[in-house]
Write a protein that holds these residues in place. Structure first.
Motif, short mmCIF file in Angstrom:
data_model
loop_
_atom_site.label_atom_id
_atom_site.label_comp_id
_atom_site.label_asym_id
_atom_site.label_seq_id
_atom_site.Cartn_x
_atom_site.Cartn_y
_atom_site.Cartn_z
N GLU A 157 -25.90 -6.31 -10.83
CA GLU A 157 -24.98 -6.36 -11.97
C GLU A 157 -25.04 -7.71 -12.67
OE1 GLU A 157 -20.98 -5.36 -10.92
OE2 GLU A 157 -21.38 -3.30 -11.49
N GLU A 158 -25.83 -8.60 -12.14
CA GLU A 158 -25.85 -9.94 -12.70
C GLU A 158 -26.57 -9.98 -14.05
OE1 GLU A 158 -24.41 -12.93 -11.41
OE2 GLU A 158 -23.40 -11.34 -10.32
N ILE A 159 -26.13 -10.90 -14.87
CA ILE A 159 -26.84 -11.21 -16.11
C ILE A 159 -27.34 -12.64 -15.93
CG2 ILE A 159 -26.59 -11.64 -18.57
CD1 ILE A 159 -24.36 -9.46 -18.47
N LEU A 160 -28.62 -12.85 -16.18
CA LEU A 160 -29.20 -14.17 -15.96
C LEU A 160 -29.26 -14.94 -17.28
CD1 LEU A 160 -32.12 -13.16 -13.59
CD2 LEU A 160 -29.92 -14.13 -12.95
N ARG A 209 -18.82 -14.88 -24.21
CA ARG A 209 -18.64 -13.44 -24.05
C ARG A 209 -19.91 -12.71 -24.44
NH1 ARG A 209 -15.37 -9.89 -22.81
NH2 ARG A 209 -13.65 -11.34 -22.64
N LEU A 210 -20.40 -11.88 -23.53
CA LEU A 210 -21.56 -11.04 -23.82
C LEU A 210 -21.09 -9.60 -23.86
CD1 LEU A 210 -22.65 -13.48 -21.82
CD2 LEU A 210 -24.77 -12.25 -22.12
N GLY A 211 -21.56 -8.88 -24.83
CA GLY A 211 -21.16 -7.49 -24.93
C GLY A 211 -22.14 -6.68 -25.74
N VAL A 212 -21.86 -5.39 -25.82
CA VAL A 212 -22.63 -4.52 -26.70
C VAL A 212 -21.65 -3.71 -27.52
CG1 VAL A 212 -24.63 -4.30 -25.18
CG2 VAL A 212 -22.76 -2.69 -24.95
N LYS A 213 -22.08 -3.36 -28.73
CA LYS A 213 -21.25 -2.47 -29.54
C LYS A 213 -22.18 -1.50 -30.25
CE LYS A 213 -21.09 -5.10 -33.74
NZ LYS A 213 -20.90 -6.31 -34.42
N GLY A 214 -21.63 -0.39 -30.68
CA GLY A 214 -22.42 0.61 -31.38
C GLY A 214 -22.93 0.05 -32.70
N GLY A 215 -24.11 0.51 -33.13
CA GLY A 215 -24.66 0.05 -34.40
C GLY A 215 -26.02 -0.58 -34.20
N GLY A 216 -26.61 -1.07 -35.26
CA GLY A 216 -27.94 -1.65 -35.16
C GLY A 216 -29.00 -0.58 -35.28
N CYS A 217 -30.25 -1.01 -35.39
CA CYS A 217 -31.31 -0.03 -35.69
C CYS A 217 -31.68 0.84 -34.51
CB CYS A 217 -32.54 -0.74 -36.26
SG CYS A 217 -33.07 -2.16 -35.30
N SER A 218 -31.21 0.49 -33.30
CA SER A 218 -31.53 1.34 -32.15
C SER A 218 -30.29 1.93 -31.49
CB SER A 218 -32.31 0.54 -31.09
OG SER A 218 -33.43 -0.06 -31.65
N GLY A 219 -29.16 1.81 -32.15
CA GLY A 219 -27.96 2.45 -31.61
C GLY A 219 -26.98 1.50 -30.93
N MET A 220 -27.46 0.33 -30.52
CA MET A 220 -26.59 -0.64 -29.87
C MET A 220 -26.91 -2.03 -30.39
SD MET A 220 -24.48 0.42 -27.54
CE MET A 220 -24.21 1.50 -26.15
N ASP A 228 -17.30 -7.41 -20.27
CA ASP A 228 -16.40 -6.28 -19.98
C ASP A 228 -17.20 -5.19 -19.25
OD1 ASP A 228 -17.04 -3.91 -22.06
OD2 ASP A 228 -17.38 -5.84 -23.01
N PRO A 229 -16.50 -4.33 -18.49
CA PRO A 229 -17.18 -3.34 -17.65
C PRO A 229 -18.13 -2.42 -18.42
CG PRO A 229 -14.85 -3.43 -17.11
CD PRO A 229 -15.04 -4.29 -18.31
N LYS A 230 -17.74 -1.99 -19.60
CA LYS A 230 -18.58 -1.08 -20.38
C LYS A 230 -19.88 -1.76 -20.80
CE LYS A 230 -18.69 1.76 -24.52
NZ LYS A 230 -18.93 1.14 -25.82
N SER A 231 -19.76 -3.01 -21.24
CA SER A 231 -20.95 -3.74 -21.65
C SER A 231 -21.84 -4.05 -20.44
CB SER A 231 -20.57 -5.05 -22.33
OG SER A 231 -19.94 -4.79 -23.57
N LEU A 232 -21.20 -4.35 -19.30
CA LEU A 232 -21.95 -4.67 -18.09
C LEU A 232 -22.84 -3.51 -17.69
CD1 LEU A 232 -22.36 -6.90 -16.01
CD2 LEU A 232 -20.61 -5.83 -14.61
#
Length: 110
Positions: free
Chosen positions: A2-5, A30-41, A68-72
């Protein structure tokens, strides 16, 4: 895992950004993902004073990271690097889960 390096190069850039923008030392990245962009995320990078309730907190090279858990779920195993090469400066997410990226490294599909 689950780690992010965070590479040392990326960490140094985060420290530099903090200094340039007068962001207090204790703030985390803060690192995260959200909907959007040319590939969906699309990846999200921001400074946050403190973690939210369910955040996973990681620390590398003196940088605290909040995810956050969803982004992780999408970011597990990702290496955050910083590139200052010919393709332009910027943070690069090397995400093993991204099946397709649109070349910019900014968005991805899973």
């Amino acid at each position: 895992s689950e780690e992010i390096l965070l590479t040392e190069k990326a960490a140094n850039q985060v420290k530099k950004l903090k200094a340039e923008n007068n962001i207090p030392e204790h703030h985390g990245l803060r690192l995260g993902v959200k909907g959007g962009g040319c590939s969906g995320m699309t990846y999200v990078l921001a400074f946050d004073e403190k973690p939210r309730e369910n955040d996973k907190i990681m620390e590398q090279h003196g940088i605290k990271m909040f995810v956050d858990p969803k982004s992780l779920f999408f970011l597990s195993g990702t290496v955050l690097d910083f590139s200052d090469g010919l393709n332009g400066k910027g943070f690069v997410f090397n995400n093993p889960q991204a099946t397709r990226t649109c070349g910019c490294g900014q968005s991805f599909g899973v």
